[in-house]
Design an enzyme around this catalytic site. Structure first.
Site, short mmCIF file in Angstrom:
data_model
loop_
_atom_site.label_atom_id
_atom_site.label_comp_id
_atom_site.label_asym_id
_atom_site.label_seq_id
_atom_site.Cartn_x
_atom_site.Cartn_y
_atom_site.Cartn_z
N GLY A 65 56.86 6.06 32.71
CA GLY A 65 56.66 7.34 33.38
C GLY A 65 58.00 7.97 33.72
O GLY A 65 59.04 7.29 33.76
N GLY A 117 54.77 2.67 31.66
CA GLY A 117 53.80 3.62 31.14
C GLY A 117 53.69 3.62 29.63
O GLY A 117 52.66 3.99 29.07
N GLU A 143 58.43 -2.84 36.70
CA GLU A 143 58.23 -1.99 37.88
C GLU A 143 58.80 -2.57 39.17
O GLU A 143 59.25 -1.83 40.05
CB GLU A 143 56.73 -1.71 38.06
N ASP A 151 51.59 -1.39 36.74
CA ASP A 151 50.38 -0.56 36.77
C ASP A 151 49.92 -0.24 35.35
O ASP A 151 50.06 -1.06 34.46
CB ASP A 151 50.61 0.69 37.63
#
Length: 361
Positions: A65, A117, A143, A151
């Site tokens: 992301g 992501g 992360e 995630d």
């Protein structure tokens, strides 16, 4: 919607090409929305029998992301409550769910960096996914290094990795290559970068319905070039240490082991957010008993809690904004992390009927 997502159709295969090379194809909200719109349109298109996702860059499929966006939006409004930030994670996780259960073959060319992501848009489920790696693949769920947690479905795909491999990858955030990705179950076939021209030609010449089988057949000739998996060689070490009863116990166990592999893992963990390592361990324990939709709902809850706390904002500041690589984690040490702090992340943000991902099944 965005100039960073290109599409074309080749022999009944829809080809999505990410084209944001300077940012290693980091996902913006517009990119998430564009990918979702394309996949929803092709899902019911009788002229599309398979989907391929690839990149214009040899350096990355997708580095994750857009964390600069996270930092900027996280400082807007009370407790980082930016509406655009809320939209990003809700729509990104819905996209991850769409990809996992896509009704047509979903083929991801995981060449170069595939992290965070990027993993979410590459990990098609067992009924649709075909994940290709090369010797340039650099895969990670890093992360905890920025004060977040694995995630984009990581609570599902890491928790279902063999033994304690998921805990190892989630808690250290370390990068793995092609052989390790195949061993962990996060990739399906290996194709060397020198043979990608042939792979691309295969996409052009093979009808979409036949493409997965054709790619597997094409890749088979290169299996011997894959090399050995370090994670396979160190599996006993990983399972022995990362099966301990807490993050503190894992690190204490690693500290007693002079094996360079164990010491590398320990060094990495000493740099990570103590709180988010504890949250990550609990996340993966819970994720092992949940389906994909419930994992994504749990992650969506944790993202809100994380931005309320601010750990990710500090992690991104240190790594990307100020680049001092000296995050002031809160709490600063593992000893200061209380069970109540971890439990807070799992307290529901919304009633079930109002959860932004309540419609996923």
């Amino acid at each position: 919607m965005t100039d960073y997502v290109l599409t074309r159709v080749a022999n009944r295969t829809g080809v999505i090409t990410l084209d944001r090379p300077k940012a290693l194809n980091s996902l913006s909200l517009d990119m998430v929305r564009s990918l979702t719109a394309i996949l929803l349109r092709w899902k019911d298109d009788a002229g599309i029998d398979a989907v391929v996702i690839t990149s214009t860059s040899e350096k990355a499929l997708c580095a994750g992301g857009d964390i600069r966006f996270f930092h900027e939006m996280g400082h807007v409004g009370p407790m980082g409550g930016s509406a655009l930030l809320e939209d990003f994670f809700t729509e990104e996780y819905a996209l991850n769910h769409l990809i996992h259960f896509y009704p047509k073959p979903y083929i991801a060319l995981m060449d170069g960096v595939v992290m965070g992501g990027g993993m979410g848009i590459a990990q098609g489920g067992p009924d649709c996914g075909l994940r290709i790696v090369t010797e340039r693949t650099k895969m990670a769920m890093p992360e905890v290094n920025i004060g977040l947690f694995p995630d984009v479905g990581g609570s599902h795909f890491l928790s279902h990795a063999p033994g304690q491999l998921g805990q190892y990858l989630g808690l250290t955030g370390l990068t793995i290559g092609a052989a390790d990705a195949l061993y962990v179950g996060l990739a399906d076939v290996f194709v060397p970068s020198a043979a990608l021209a042939g792979l691309n030609a295969l996409v052009e010449s093979t009808p979409g319905a036949d493409l997965p089988a054709a790619i597997r057949s094409y890749a088979a000739q290169y299996a011997a070039q894959l090399g050995s998996s370090e994670l396979q060689a160190q599996r006993g070490v990983i399972d022995a240490h990362f099966g301990a009863a807490s993050v503190a116990a894992i690190m204490a166990s690693l500290a007693r082991d002079e094996n360079p592999f164990a010491q590398k893992a320990l060094k990495a963990m000493r740099q990570r957010s103590p709180l988010m390592m504890c949250v990550t361990r609990e996340l993966l324990l819970r994720g092992a008993a949940l389906d994909v939709a419930d994992c994504l709902r749990m992650e969506r809850n944790l993202v809100r809690r994380n931005f309320e706390h601010g750990e990710v904002l500090e992690g991104v500041r240190a790594l990307v904004i100020d680049k001092d690589n000296a995050p002031k984690w809160n709490p600063a040490t593992l000893e200061e992390v209380l069970p109540s702090m971890v439990a807070r992340f799992f307290e529901p943000v919304w009633p079930e009927y109002a959860h932004p991902l309540r419609h996923l099944s």
